[in-house]
Design a protein around this motif. Sequence first.
Motif, PDB file in Angstrom:
ATOM      1  N   THR A   1      -1.093  -4.839   2.013  1.00  0.00           N
ATOM      2  CA  THR A   1      -0.304  -3.921   0.997  1.00  0.00           C
ATOM      3  C   THR A   1      -0.920  -2.546   0.947  1.00  0.00           C
ATOM      4  OG1 THR A   1       0.662  -5.592  -0.070  1.00  0.00           O
ATOM      5  CG2 THR A   1       0.987  -3.442  -1.136  1.00  0.00           C
TER       6      THR A   1
ATOM      7  N   GLU B   1       6.365  -4.556  -1.702  1.00  0.00           N
ATOM      8  CA  GLU B   1       6.306  -5.971  -2.324  1.00  0.00           C
ATOM      9  C   GLU B   1       6.504  -5.958  -3.771  1.00  0.00           C
ATOM     10  OE1 GLU B   1       2.314  -7.860  -2.178  1.00  0.00           O
ATOM     11  OE2 GLU B   1       1.637  -6.019  -2.819  1.00  0.00           O
TER      12      GLU B   1
ATOM     13  N   ASP C   1       7.377  -5.338   3.262  1.00  0.00           N
ATOM     14  CA  ASP C   1       6.222  -6.119   2.659  1.00  0.00           C
ATOM     15  C   ASP C   1       6.656  -7.302   1.606  1.00  0.00           C
ATOM     16  OD1 ASP C   1       3.633  -6.829   1.450  1.00  0.00           O
ATOM     17  OD2 ASP C   1       3.417  -4.902   0.697  1.00  0.00           O
TER      18      ASP C   1
HETATM   19 MG    MG Z   1       0.619  -7.598  -0.539  1.00  0.00          MG
END
Ligand code: MG
Lengths: 322, 511, 316, 353
Positions: B300, B343, B429
């Motif tokens: 990420t 995310e 993500d």
């Molecule tokens: Mg992640």
Amino acid sequence: MSDQGVTMPRAVLSGLRRHEWLGLAAVLVLGIVAMAATQPAFLSTYNIYIMLTAFSLSVLIALSQMVILAIGQLNLSVGGLGGLAAVIFAGAMDVLGLPVPLAILAGLAVGLLGGLINGIVTWRTGLNAFIVTLATLSIFKGVNIGLTEAQPFYGIAEPVKWFGNARLGALPALLLVSGPVVILTGVILARTMFGRHLLAVGGNQQAAALSGVGVGRIIVLAHVASGGLAAMAGMLAVARLQLGQPTIGDDWLIVSFAAPVIGGAVLAGGHVSVIGTCLGVAIITLINNALVLLRVDPFAVQLLLGFLILFAVGLGRVRSGR
Amino acid sequence: MTEQSSGREPVLAIDGATKRFPGVLALDHAGIDLHPGSIHALLGENGAGKSTLIKIITGVHGADEGEMRLDGAPAAFQNPRDSIHAGIAAVHQERNLVPRLSVAENILLERMHTRFGLIDYAALNREAARIMATLGLDIDPRRPVRDLSVAQMQLVEIAKGLSVDARVLLLDEPTASITPHETGTLFRLLRDLRDEGVAIMFVSHKLEEVLDLCDTVTVLRDGQNACRSEPMQGLGRAELVQYMIGRKETFVTGRQRKPQGAPLLELNDVSTDLGHHGISFDLRPGETVGLYGLVGAGRTELAHAIVGAARITGGSLRIDGEEERPRDIGHTLRQHRIGYVSEDRKGEGLVLMHSIRTNIAVTIWQRIAGRLGWLTPATEKRAVLPFVEKLEIRAPSVDQPVGLLSGGNQQKVSVAKWLAAEARLLIIDEPTVGVDIQTKAYLHELIHDLVEQGTAVLLISSDMPEMLALADRIVVMHEFTVTGEVPNDGSSGEVSGAIMRCIHAEGEEVA
Amino acid sequence: QDTRVGVVPGGPHPYFAAWEDAAKDATAQLDLVAEYHVPAAWDLSQQNAMIESLVGQGFNAIAVFPGDASGTNATMSELKDFGIPSVAIGGCLQAPTPAEFCLGTDVYQSAYLGTKELIEAMGGSGNIVHLTGFLVDPNTSLRIDAVQKAADEVDGVEVIQVIADIDAPEPADEKINAFLAARGAEADGMISTAWVPSVVAATALRNLGDKRIRMVAIDHDQVVLDAIRDGFVDGTMLQNPYGQAYIGAYALDLVRGGCTVKPDAPFDTTAQTDMFIDSGTAFVDASAVDTYQDTMIAVTDEIMDGFKDTYMDCPE
Amino acid sequence: MTRTDQPAATGADRERKRGGAGMAAGPKPGRAALGWLASNEAGLLMITLLFVLLFSQLTAGFTSLFNLYALTRVLAIDAVIGFSMMVVLVTGGLNLAAGAIGVCGAMAAGWFMQALGLPVWLALPLALCVGALLGALNGALTVWMDVHSFVVTLATMSIFFGTMILLTEARAFSDLPPGYVALAKTRYGFWSGLLVVTAIVGVLLWLLFHRTTLGRQILIAGANPRAAAMSGVPAGLTVIVCHALSGGLAALAGLMLTSRNGAALPSMAGQLGMDWLLPAFLAPILGGTLLTGGTVSVAGTFLGAALVTVLTNGLLQLQVGEFWIQAFLGAILLIAVALDRLRAVWIERRRVR
Ligand SMILES: [Mg+2]
Ligand SMILES: Nc1ncnc2c1ncn2[C@@H]1O[C@H](COP(=O)(O)OP(=O)(O)OP(=O)(O)O)[C@@H](O)[C@H]1O
Ligand SMILES: Nc1ncnc2c1ncn2[C@@H]1O[C@H](COP(=O)(O)OP(=O)(O)OP(=O)(O)O)[C@@H](O)[C@H]1O
Ligand SMILES: [Mg+2]
């Protein structure tokens, strides 16, 4: 090896974040050094005493706001409540002739009660604390003016007057009140369940509630504490001025917000710093003092004040690396 | 039915639970029975009412109708505090942590160790570390929660739920954003608790997990019981799906593609101020590259660095062959038409207080606006509706604030907005966290279509089947560096074996 | 004839306490109704709202302490359009003004005379500090100029510092004491031209036990009067609030009765207006501090006596 | 709480079951009406009307022509002051310098007209630009220093006001063109002409926030700056725009007040311009604009100002004990908002059925 490369900057960063007030401390020291170097009178015992007196008063005002900022609300009634407590305290001595301890209790009770009203109304109605405290500000101030008809109470008991002006060298007696209060507030916020819950409610009220924290109780208690602190500030102001002025508290609002916010409080809640707030108060006190000592043209005072605040905040941020 | 699942009385039983929200009937006379020593699956499509049922049990919402019995006696909780005191612990679907408090404080918020009224931080941290260790979670208990990754937060949340010595444990999609590795640890723990007699309710959209873990199942459809407290024995995936959606599952088949042209994105030995180093890979139009790794591998944050939310300190990053040092996120996204599906949908993906319409249309405002930026709700609605319908986002209207949607539907919105954006490079993500199986298939299809049309996709996912279904190549990351690249030939066994070897190899090297 | 006079101060302030008594006395003694109405705060807009609402309630004459020397004119001229006469009392409105006249204290003169008294108390030379109120109040500039002028007129007298914007007690305390700490030794005299600084400075000198620094204050706060008695303050510039409200109400009744202001009446001219009637300013020192009220009553009676003939043309 | 069989409820259920496809149909009319009734604006309107009714019964003066005229004039100005704060609240910030900028704008206009002799049509837009510029400075400093606008505007409040005092030496400009001064005296029936200005500003603001890309970007960046930036919205720019707008609106309020006072006064917003802060915050917050940013209600802000103006004026008319008036105002305000709250809760309950 790679691991260390990752953790080092993080550790340093988080260290700095934890001590975000380092920048402010540097600004304060810088200011003090500059003043001391240029103004011999600055470090005179009496001047230090005067600054500490102003600090003692303002820090209580700032803390009173800070506890509310911690839960993510604003308390506009700090000044109104402090002022009301001040005139009740003075009036209890002047009109009712109560002995000093009882008068103190009366003043404090007004503060706590006012805070309780703020807290209960905010919690029970779910109204924005901004509106609630704005309304209660009007109520407290109105009761103040209604009771006094804008006339000060003069009959302040001698011990109170004495306390307001007693000093040991540069140390004002007022510090006997504000010093312990500051330390106590710091300890409560950092090391007690109540303090942590206060910050939890401010940081994420829903999360706190889901974890089983009694959010309502916390909010009400925070307002009560705020009221108590405001009342203390009001009574110290009476002692200092030797007079129950109905206008006490009228101009607290800005300083009450400015010091905690300069000290790193997040207006959205969940993060306040007692040390930062103290530094904020100290910087403001220093600036006010410097503006008198430097003989600034009265027409330029406001202008300079603004620049210095901006400068101090800017510098404080640069130093704390953010 | 109740009698079949266990010989004992249910510790917690709900009957006829009904809950209305403005414009939505979230629960419609639903019921469930939780037995001690059992792991009970609660299934249903996105918006079926699973989370609402949990919130009614824990006193977050008051039910409009229905009754709850605890140990056979009627009970109703005014707030979560009461339910916790009654021995009911819950891990809610949404992250509910206090960002600036430490991990330990968050876990033990209501039960901090005190000595003379003062918090004993040493004991507190020790206790928190102990609880986390049972989950195989190794983070400094003193760290502020806001510094954690989404997956780490989810694990902290689970730790928090486990820290209560509960008789009833409600888990709302606990495995949504963690990898199979952590999931395995969690399941071992849950089985232990079950054996100790705890009644566990488990919500998940990953049917394999459910089949593996649970012994009883309740399925909700549109707020009603499609089945109530049935034993899992004899039920298969097909039956569960039939219960959930009332029809058979449709499968989307993978397609073969050939990536075209020069690389759109090239990373060469990139390092960042977050600690990444030695990151190299490239990505061409019409290609999907997967980034795989364990929780905290830094995927990420690498995505953040690419869009300019973190600083690149070394190596070279090229977009269209030109050296780039992204600084300002908005600028990068607009200039290069990069899309980034975060995310962290609550923090940076969605604006919860705004409507579905706004949230999806934000990326295309410039395109659909008239002169002087004139924009009407009707224009927006027209642009947004196809996506809302395709992804079956469930809400009374597109003007519903996103914050009031069910978790899975929120996730759909956060993906939809970037599907609408016609980005050239899409960084996705964890796109299907908490999304039900049917919608997941639709989503995969949409991503397929985009890639077909020449979009380059960088896919970050902890969901191995998803990776296998979508990615052309899989770049494996471990501890903030790239440890290998595995081509995806569609054979799941070999590919995941190769991936694990990449992760493991790095581990050995370091050791 | 049913004159209803609204007596409106600038805001809640102890200075105006006597206005309420004056309004009551005028109602009892004269053939009119006078009511004292205080705006909730010192704020021009609130004062305007107050006055407008009084008009709504049927008041037909207004005696006002101008919330702003220029700004209050607009409201007064609007009242005039409605046939409602007004007078400025306490402070003046900036000419040209629709108010009939101004009955009050010439702030410039008062500050000037006060400084003269201070210089005399200092023995004719030395350094002065000037404490005053909000700079946004145009009167503050006048006061600063007046003090400066009085100092300039005497050799060896210098205004070494002006501390302004200290109308609130806490900052006043902080700044005045900071000054005393830093430059108390340099200063020989203090002149205060605002209420709160007078009180705070008097207290500060008493706390320090400092009788070397001479001081002249303004107005009649008890703290100031006590300090005069005890020798910490040399004297104070008294005004005549009671007379202002009483005579103001009386004059408005005359105007409503058809009288007009004589253009050739013996008005004084000040920096703000040439229709000025001095309501009385007196320097009160220790010798007069217990009898000052008699002085003021005498002044009031004196103005009242020939008022109608001196200043008004009345139809008979 | 029992199940009701209102047709609206079942209709909606069916609608929901059709999933996303149902959305195109839009809400049922009955529910839409209830939805509007539940809104903050409707509540404010009802409460305000309630008090208007009350005061007109209890006092003779309240409905007098002059009083209504005076009331609407105060309202017109206070609403613009409220707008000036509202547009910054939208970003999640605040503008303590609104009053200071207002005064600066007014004094600039006074200087342009009296000292430079510029015509009104040129002087006023220039003064608005001065306000917008000062506001933009606030915005730029906020973005650049990356601190909360509270701190920035706290400092600039002092700076702007201090500069103004220094330049003008607190002297008023009272020799303004009569045409300009007459503006505030225009009257249509019992409406003050200034209300027209406020209405136009209100409509423009509504259009900005609800019908333009820029306005929408401002809203979304205000609600969640990070998410907005991640969606390609220039979040920093929106902050600067809002502050500039706020400055312009503050200057406009200053100009309206100048016209009403017949002079540009350094004191017209009190010390440091802080007298404006209460109306500035009260109107938008009563109107439903959140301090946390991301929402805006132009009509609500106007109605919030209306409620406060009516309460203040009505209480003055009631002649409650002189010194107690402020206490009454606070109490009645609290009662008013609590009433409104009760109403919202009550309607929300109905609506869920
Ligand atoms: Mg992640
Ligand atoms: N606070 C609320 N206000 C309005 N509607 C709500 C609220 N909470 C939930 N809903 C609606 O209730 C329905 C059920 O939501 P719920 O969160 O229980 O679904 P879920 O089964 O948990 O779905 P998911 O798998 O997506 O998490 C959804 O349509 C949702 O939009
Ligand atoms: N060595 C480390 N030291 C400190 N923190 C680390 C370290 N490694 C990882 N982290 C934490 O892990 C996070 C990196 O997670 P990131 O979100 O980039 O990982 P990811 O691969 O996307 O995994 P996931 O999203 O599944 O957690 C950072 O937020 C950081 O807090
Ligand atoms: Mg859910």
